[in-house]
Design a protein around this motif. Structure first.
Motif, PDB file in Angstrom:
ATOM      1  N   LEU A 276       0.855  -1.184   0.000  1.00 38.33           N
ATOM      2  CA  LEU A 276       0.000   0.000   0.000  1.00 38.33           C
ATOM      3  C   LEU A 276       0.894   1.237   0.000  1.00 38.33           C
ATOM      4  O   LEU A 276       1.716   1.403   0.901  1.00 38.33           O
ATOM      5  N   VAL A 277       0.731   2.084  -1.006  1.00 36.47           N
ATOM      6  CA  VAL A 277       1.510   3.318  -1.104  1.00 36.47           C
ATOM      7  C   VAL A 277       0.582   4.500  -0.852  1.00 36.47           C
ATOM      8  O   VAL A 277      -0.340   4.754  -1.640  1.00 36.47           O
ATOM      9  N   LEU A 278       0.803   5.209   0.237  1.00 27.30           N
ATOM     10  CA  LEU A 278       0.080   6.451   0.508  1.00 27.30           C
ATOM     11  C   LEU A 278       0.802   7.601  -0.202  1.00 27.30           C
ATOM     12  O   LEU A 278       1.998   7.524  -0.460  1.00 27.30           O
ATOM     13  N   GLY A 279       0.066   8.664  -0.498  1.00 27.18           N
ATOM     14  CA  GLY A 279       0.687   9.765  -1.241  1.00 27.18           C
ATOM     15  C   GLY A 279       1.299   9.276  -2.537  1.00 27.18           C
ATOM     16  O   GLY A 279       2.392   9.694  -2.928  1.00 27.18           O
ATOM     17  N   ALA A 280       0.570   8.410  -3.238  1.00 28.65           N
ATOM     18  CA  ALA A 280       1.154   7.641  -4.345  1.00 28.65           C
ATOM     19  C   ALA A 280       1.447   8.454  -5.586  1.00 28.65           C
ATOM     20  O   ALA A 280       2.070   7.936  -6.521  1.00 28.65           O
ATOM     21  N   ALA A 281       1.019   9.718  -5.636  1.00 28.44           N
ATOM     22  CA  ALA A 281       1.315  10.550  -6.805  1.00 28.44           C
ATOM     23  C   ALA A 281       2.401  11.574  -6.520  1.00 28.44           C
ATOM     24  O   ALA A 281       2.736  12.381  -7.392  1.00 28.44           O
ATOM     25  N   GLY A 282       2.969  11.552  -5.325  1.00 33.12           N
ATOM     26  CA  GLY A 282       4.003  12.508  -4.970  1.00 33.12           C
ATOM     27  C   GLY A 282       5.368  12.090  -5.475  1.00 33.12           C
ATOM     28  O   GLY A 282       5.536  11.072  -6.144  1.00 33.12           O
ATOM     29  N   GLY A 283       6.380  12.899  -5.135  1.00 34.37           N
ATOM     30  CA  GLY A 283       7.728  12.648  -5.631  1.00 34.37           C
ATOM     31  C   GLY A 283       8.264  11.281  -5.280  1.00 34.37           C
ATOM     32  O   GLY A 283       8.802  10.571  -6.135  1.00 34.37           O
ATOM     33  N   VAL A 284       8.120  10.857  -4.022  1.00 33.20           N
ATOM     34  CA  VAL A 284       8.574   9.525  -3.644  1.00 33.20           C
ATOM     35  C   VAL A 284       7.495   8.474  -3.845  1.00 33.20           C
ATOM     36  O   VAL A 284       7.790   7.310  -4.122  1.00 33.20           O
ATOM     37  N   GLY A 285       6.225   8.877  -3.723  1.00 31.22           N
ATOM     38  CA  GLY A 285       5.145   7.912  -3.845  1.00 31.22           C
ATOM     39  C   GLY A 285       5.094   7.219  -5.192  1.00 31.22           C
ATOM     40  O   GLY A 285       4.929   5.995  -5.275  1.00 31.22           O
ATOM     41  N   LEU A 286       5.264   7.994  -6.258  1.00 29.16           N
ATOM     42  CA  LEU A 286       5.240   7.394  -7.592  1.00 29.16           C
ATOM     43  C   LEU A 286       6.376   6.397  -7.776  1.00 29.16           C
ATOM     44  O   LEU A 286       6.206   5.351  -8.396  1.00 29.16           O
ATOM     45  N   THR A 287       7.549   6.720  -7.239  1.00 25.91           N
ATOM     46  CA  THR A 287       8.668   5.782  -7.376  1.00 25.91           C
ATOM     47  C   THR A 287       8.431   4.522  -6.556  1.00 25.91           C
ATOM     48  O   THR A 287       8.854   3.433  -6.952  1.00 25.91           O
ATOM     49  N   ALA A 288       7.723   4.646  -5.423  1.00 24.84           N
ATOM     50  CA  ALA A 288       7.394   3.457  -4.627  1.00 24.84           C
ATOM     51  C   ALA A 288       6.451   2.546  -5.397  1.00 24.84           C
ATOM     52  O   ALA A 288       6.580   1.315  -5.359  1.00 24.84           O
ATOM     53  N   VAL A 289       5.481   3.141  -6.095  1.00 25.71           N
ATOM     54  CA  VAL A 289       4.584   2.346  -6.934  1.00 25.71           C
ATOM     55  C   VAL A 289       5.391   1.617  -8.008  1.00 25.71           C
ATOM     56  O   VAL A 289       5.244   0.396  -8.208  1.00 25.71           O
ATOM     57  N   GLU A 290       6.243   2.349  -8.687  1.00 20.71           N
ATOM     58  CA  GLU A 290       7.017   1.790  -9.796  1.00 20.71           C
ATOM     59  C   GLU A 290       7.976   0.695  -9.324  1.00 20.71           C
ATOM     60  O   GLU A 290       8.058  -0.390  -9.912  1.00 20.71           O
ATOM     61  N   ILE A 291       8.706   0.966  -8.249  1.00 23.05           N
ATOM     62  CA  ILE A 291       9.677  -0.008  -7.744  1.00 23.05           C
ATOM     63  C   ILE A 291       8.968  -1.205  -7.120  1.00 23.05           C
ATOM     64  O   ILE A 291       9.398  -2.354  -7.286  1.00 23.05           O
ATOM     65  N   GLY A 292       7.877  -0.953  -6.386  1.00 23.80           N
ATOM     66  CA  GLY A 292       7.120  -2.061  -5.814  1.00 23.80           C
ATOM     67  C   GLY A 292       6.640  -3.020  -6.878  1.00 23.80           C
ATOM     68  O   GLY A 292       6.744  -4.248  -6.723  1.00 23.80           O
ATOM     69  N   LYS A 293       6.140  -2.478  -7.970  1.00 21.88           N
ATOM     70  CA  LYS A 293       5.698  -3.322  -9.078  1.00 21.88           C
ATOM     71  C   LYS A 293       6.880  -4.051  -9.695  1.00 21.88           C
ATOM     72  O   LYS A 293       6.799  -5.242 -10.032  1.00 21.88           O
TER      73      LYS A 293
END
Length: 278
Positions: free
Chosen positions: A99-116
């Motif tokens: 689960l990524v909170l703030g998923a469209a922010g500077g670090v959030g988007l990278t967490a989505v991408e790296i998590g995937k």
């Protein structure tokens, strides 16, 4: 950092700008891994909003030819934070739910991408359709609108979270904690909401949940190899076409205040980059 509430704040007056990308114009006498003319990115901590800067050479990373200066200027902290958090701290495993909170922010988007990229099922939580679309484009499997959805119930309906990546804090942290699976790991990355959550330790015992702090820059002081190894992995992924940095705003130097306001008001998706005069 402007307000003096960041975990690392220089003595004022100081120049803002956490990281930079540019060309080496001079090196110190003991520097042998860089040369004048090399294109590099540097995490300086501050001093970036300037036409020239002096930084520790150990912090300079040589850039792949394909990486633009705009991409490089926002690469290290955002991708480095998420990779060290998910890989080194949380030990995210393929098949787990992130689960990524703030998923469209500077670090959030990278967490989505790296998590995937690491094989997780990714639930992205952000405010509004535009931000959720940015998270979907970064690879999110499921979307939760923080403005209209009940985060706890939405995540539980999807089976709960094994790992929570939280750069927001506040009520969203509490909701995410209540949606965790047994033995979940919660990564405390930052507090964009302005509210630092106060954790009741007895709540962690019910499901054997772990809360892990992550300050990426701190590793440079006590265990820099973690950052070095992570950046080597990330640069390799980028060179192989497996990472796609997202920069929502590129502004000229004279509009740097507008860039800071985009961060204050949480209007940006991905990174905000300031370009110096040529």
């Amino acid at each position: 950092m402007v307000k003096g509430t960041y975990q690392e704040t220089p003595e004022p007056p100081f120049t803002l700008g956490l990281e930079v990308a540019g060309t080496v114009t001079a090196t110190g006498p003991d520097v042998d891994h860089l040369a004048v003319g090399d294109r590099v990115a540097v995490y300086g901590g501050h001093g970036g909003l300037a036409e020239e800067g002096v930084f520790d050479a150990i912090r300079a990373v040589r850039l792949p030819d394909a990486m633009t200066a705009v991409e490089a200027a926002g690469f290290q902290i955002a991708y480095g934070t998420s990779h060290v958090a998910l890989d080194h701290r949380a030990r995210l495993q393929p098949g787990e739910t992130l689960l990524v909170l703030g998923a469209a922010g500077g670090v959030g988007l990278t967490a989505v991408e790296i998590g995937k990229r690491m094989g997780a099922t990714v639930i992205a939580c952000a405010r509004g359709a535009d931000k959720l679309e940015a998270a979907r484009a970064a690879g999110a499997d499921h979307l939760v609108d923080a403005e209209t959805d009940d985060i706890r119930e939405s995540v539980k309906a999807l089976g709960g979270a094994d790992v929570v990546y939280d750069p927001v804090g506040g009520d969203q942290f509490t909701a995410a904690l209540r949606a965790c699976k047994p033995e979940a790991r919660i990564l405390a990355i930052g507090f964009a909401s302005g509210e630092v959550p106060q954790i009741k330790a007895n709540h962690l015992l019910v499901k054997n949940v772990s809360v892990l702090g992550l300050y990426w820059g701190g590793y440079l002081a006590f265990r820099p190899q973690v950052v070095t190894d992570s950046l080597a992995t990330l640069i390799g992924w980028y060179a192989d076409g497996k990472l796609h940095p997202h920069v929502s705003h590129v502004l000229p130097f004279e509009r740097a205040d507008e860039g800071l306001e985009l961060l204050r008001t949480r209007q940006a998706t991905g990174k905000v980059v300031i370009e110096m005069p040529s």
